[in-house]
Scaffold this motif. Structure first.
Motif, PDB file in Angstrom:
ATOM      1  N   ALA A  56     -35.844   3.601  13.774  1.00  0.00           N
ATOM      2  CA  ALA A  56     -36.749   3.062  14.593  1.00  0.00           C
ATOM      3  C   ALA A  56     -36.380   1.355  14.468  1.00  0.00           C
ATOM      4  CB  ALA A  56     -38.209   3.003  14.033  1.00  0.00           C
ATOM      5  N   ASP A  57     -35.948   1.068  13.431  1.00  0.00           N
ATOM      6  CA  ASP A  57     -35.363  -0.274  13.156  1.00  0.00           C
ATOM      7  C   ASP A  57     -33.863  -0.523  13.617  1.00  0.00           C
ATOM      8  OD1 ASP A  57     -38.134  -0.882  12.381  1.00  0.00           O
ATOM      9  OD2 ASP A  57     -37.759  -0.724  10.318  1.00  0.00           O
ATOM     10  N   GLY A  58     -33.338   0.524  14.228  1.00  0.00           N
ATOM     11  CA  GLY A  58     -31.885   0.334  14.348  1.00  0.00           C
ATOM     12  C   GLY A  58     -31.042   0.699  13.286  1.00  0.00           C
ATOM     13  N   TRP A  59     -29.973   0.259  13.009  1.00  0.00           N
ATOM     14  CA  TRP A  59     -29.145   0.458  11.916  1.00  0.00           C
ATOM     15  C   TRP A  59     -28.842  -0.686  11.056  1.00  0.00           C
ATOM     16  CZ3 TRP A  59     -26.561   2.096  16.791  1.00  0.00           C
ATOM     17  CH2 TRP A  59     -26.635   3.356  16.810  1.00  0.00           C
ATOM     18  N   THR A  60     -28.626  -0.577   9.770  1.00  0.00           N
ATOM     19  CA  THR A  60     -28.555  -1.663   8.880  1.00  0.00           C
ATOM     20  C   THR A  60     -27.225  -1.512   8.007  1.00  0.00           C
ATOM     21  OG1 THR A  60     -30.841  -1.824   8.562  1.00  0.00           O
ATOM     22  CG2 THR A  60     -29.610  -2.755   6.811  1.00  0.00           C
ATOM     23  N   VAL A  61     -26.658  -2.662   8.083  1.00  0.00           N
ATOM     24  CA  VAL A  61     -25.268  -2.660   6.855  1.00  0.00           C
ATOM     25  C   VAL A  61     -25.546  -3.616   5.855  1.00  0.00           C
ATOM     26  CG1 VAL A  61     -22.785  -3.187   7.073  1.00  0.00           C
ATOM     27  CG2 VAL A  61     -23.695  -1.951   8.940  1.00  0.00           C
ATOM     28  N   GLU A  62     -25.339  -3.107   4.728  1.00  0.00           N
ATOM     29  CA  GLU A  62     -25.802  -4.343   3.504  1.00  0.00           C
ATOM     30  C   GLU A  62     -24.366  -4.337   3.053  1.00  0.00           C
ATOM     31  OE1 GLU A  62     -28.524  -2.348   0.774  1.00  0.00           O
ATOM     32  OE2 GLU A  62     -30.192  -2.766   2.497  1.00  0.00           O
ATOM     33  N   VAL A  63     -23.783  -5.935   3.063  1.00  0.00           N
ATOM     34  CA  VAL A  63     -22.563  -6.248   2.593  1.00  0.00           C
ATOM     35  C   VAL A  63     -22.790  -6.828   1.275  1.00  0.00           C
ATOM     36  CG1 VAL A  63     -20.470  -7.572   3.061  1.00  0.00           C
ATOM     37  CG2 VAL A  63     -21.763  -6.495   4.927  1.00  0.00           C
ATOM     38  N   THR A  64     -21.955  -6.420   0.243  1.00  0.00           N
ATOM     39  CA  THR A  64     -21.878  -7.286  -0.947  1.00  0.00           C
ATOM     40  C   THR A  64     -20.492  -7.763  -1.292  1.00  0.00           C
ATOM     41  OG1 THR A  64     -21.404  -5.215  -2.274  1.00  0.00           O
ATOM     42  CG2 THR A  64     -23.712  -5.687  -1.981  1.00  0.00           C
ATOM     43  N   GLY A  65     -20.240  -8.847  -2.063  1.00  0.00           N
ATOM     44  CA  GLY A  65     -19.345  -9.450  -2.162  1.00  0.00           C
ATOM     45  C   GLY A  65     -18.709 -10.568  -1.143  1.00  0.00           C
ATOM     46  N   TRP A  66     -19.679 -10.944  -0.224  1.00  0.00           N
ATOM     47  CA  TRP A  66     -19.374 -11.704   0.728  1.00  0.00           C
ATOM     48  C   TRP A  66     -19.315 -13.398   0.148  1.00  0.00           C
ATOM     49  CZ3 TRP A  66     -18.219 -11.439   5.648  1.00  0.00           C
ATOM     50  CH2 TRP A  66     -18.425 -12.527   6.588  1.00  0.00           C
ATOM     51  N   GLY A  67     -19.767 -13.638  -0.572  1.00  0.00           N
ATOM     52  CA  GLY A  67     -19.321 -14.900  -1.220  1.00  0.00           C
ATOM     53  C   GLY A  67     -18.020 -15.109  -1.839  1.00  0.00           C
ATOM     54  N   GLU A  68     -17.694 -14.116  -2.383  1.00  0.00           N
ATOM     55  CA  GLU A  68     -16.529 -13.767  -3.010  1.00  0.00           C
ATOM     56  C   GLU A  68     -15.120 -13.979  -1.830  1.00  0.00           C
ATOM     57  OE1 GLU A  68     -13.664 -10.672  -5.201  1.00  0.00           O
ATOM     58  OE2 GLU A  68     -15.782 -10.828  -5.989  1.00  0.00           O
ATOM     59  N   LEU A  69     -15.414 -13.240  -0.685  1.00  0.00           N
ATOM     60  CA  LEU A  69     -14.485 -13.014   0.339  1.00  0.00           C
ATOM     61  C   LEU A  69     -14.393 -14.499   0.953  1.00  0.00           C
ATOM     62  CD1 LEU A  69     -12.753 -11.099   2.098  1.00  0.00           C
ATOM     63  CD2 LEU A  69     -14.855 -11.007   3.560  1.00  0.00           C
ATOM     64  N   ARG A  70     -15.560 -15.014   1.015  1.00  0.00           N
ATOM     65  CA  ARG A  70     -15.687 -16.260   1.645  1.00  0.00           C
ATOM     66  C   ARG A  70     -14.777 -17.341   0.866  1.00  0.00           C
ATOM     67  NH1 ARG A  70     -20.535 -18.928   2.925  1.00  0.00           N
ATOM     68  NH2 ARG A  70     -19.516 -20.487   3.959  1.00  0.00           N
ATOM     69  N   ARG A  71     -14.760 -17.140  -0.498  1.00  0.00           N
ATOM     70  CA  ARG A  71     -13.951 -18.127  -1.271  1.00  0.00           C
ATOM     71  C   ARG A  71     -12.628 -17.808  -1.409  1.00  0.00           C
ATOM     72  NH1 ARG A  71     -18.595 -17.364  -4.355  1.00  0.00           N
ATOM     73  NH2 ARG A  71     -17.531 -15.767  -5.608  1.00  0.00           N
ATOM     74  N   ARG A  72     -12.105 -16.540  -1.279  1.00  0.00           N
ATOM     75  CA  ARG A  72     -10.686 -16.237  -1.574  1.00  0.00           C
ATOM     76  C   ARG A  72     -10.023 -16.076  -0.061  1.00  0.00           C
ATOM     77  NH1 ARG A  72     -10.533 -10.788  -5.360  1.00  0.00           N
ATOM     78  NH2 ARG A  72     -11.104 -11.908  -7.319  1.00  0.00           N
ATOM     79  N   ALA A  73     -10.779 -15.646   0.945  1.00  0.00           N
ATOM     80  CA  ALA A  73     -10.008 -15.444   2.275  1.00  0.00           C
ATOM     81  C   ALA A  73     -11.010 -16.005   3.295  1.00  0.00           C
ATOM     82  CB  ALA A  73      -9.842 -14.028   2.606  1.00  0.00           C
ATOM     83  N   PRO A  74     -11.351 -17.240   3.371  1.00  0.00           N
ATOM     84  CA  PRO A  74     -12.455 -17.803   4.445  1.00  0.00           C
ATOM     85  C   PRO A  74     -12.020 -17.451   5.745  1.00  0.00           C
ATOM     86  CG  PRO A  74     -11.209 -19.547   3.333  1.00  0.00           C
ATOM     87  CD  PRO A  74     -10.698 -18.279   2.801  1.00  0.00           C
ATOM     88  N   GLU A  75     -10.937 -17.262   6.124  1.00  0.00           N
ATOM     89  CA  GLU A  75     -10.513 -16.878   7.615  1.00  0.00           C
ATOM     90  C   GLU A  75     -10.908 -15.490   8.093  1.00  0.00           C
ATOM     91  OE1 GLU A  75      -9.607 -18.571  10.460  1.00  0.00           O
ATOM     92  OE2 GLU A  75     -10.100 -20.289   9.179  1.00  0.00           O
ATOM     93  N   LEU A  76     -10.496 -14.662   6.918  1.00  0.00           N
ATOM     94  CA  LEU A  76     -11.035 -12.989   7.040  1.00  0.00           C
ATOM     95  C   LEU A  76     -12.566 -13.291   7.120  1.00  0.00           C
ATOM     96  CD1 LEU A  76      -8.819 -11.134   4.493  1.00  0.00           C
ATOM     97  CD2 LEU A  76      -8.697 -11.348   7.017  1.00  0.00           C
ATOM     98  N   ALA A  77     -13.097 -13.845   6.302  1.00  0.00           N
ATOM     99  CA  ALA A  77     -14.685 -13.799   6.204  1.00  0.00           C
ATOM    100  C   ALA A  77     -15.343 -14.310   7.747  1.00  0.00           C
ATOM    101  CB  ALA A  77     -15.106 -14.546   5.164  1.00  0.00           C
ATOM    102  N   ARG A  78     -14.597 -15.554   8.034  1.00  0.00           N
ATOM    103  CA  ARG A  78     -15.128 -15.797   9.509  1.00  0.00           C
ATOM    104  C   ARG A  78     -14.795 -14.965  10.437  1.00  0.00           C
ATOM    105  NH1 ARG A  78     -12.822 -17.305  13.651  1.00  0.00           N
ATOM    106  NH2 ARG A  78     -10.859 -17.685  12.761  1.00  0.00           N
TER     107      ARG A  78
END
Length: 103
Positions: A56-78
């Protein structure tokens, strides 16, 4: 939340595009035909038929490790963030939310 359990995507340790796309394919259960490129990721997030019916609320994706990805590979995260946002807009326009939480 009502409906199916959230889908989980752990990006801890991801360092490059190939690893990111492999993690998405494996953890989000993409079809075998997944092309392992940005366009294929976008296509998969606009299909989601292999996930079954949304709750009823659609789909949900919970992403972990996002902060680490932003630090290591900011273009990938963007780029990944933009693809998630575009997919969210696509589904919202069809009355089925796709909520992605970044943690």
């Amino acid at each position: 939340m009502t409906g199916p359990a959230p889908h989980r995507l752990d990006l801890t340790g991801v360092r490059d595009k190939a690893g990111l796309l492999r993690s998405c394919a494996e953890q989000l259960g993409f079809p075998d035909e997944f092309g392992h490129n940005w366009d294929a990721l976008d296509d998969c997030l606009r299909d989601l038929s292999w996930w079954g019916e949304p709750g009823a609320d659609g789909w949900t994706v919970e992403v972990t490790g996002w902060g680490e990805l932003r630090r290591r590979a900011p273009e990938l995260a963007r780029t990944l963030g933009e693809i998630f946002a575009d997919a969210g807009t696509y589904w919202r326009e069809r009355g089925v939310p796709l909520t992605v939480t970044l943690g």
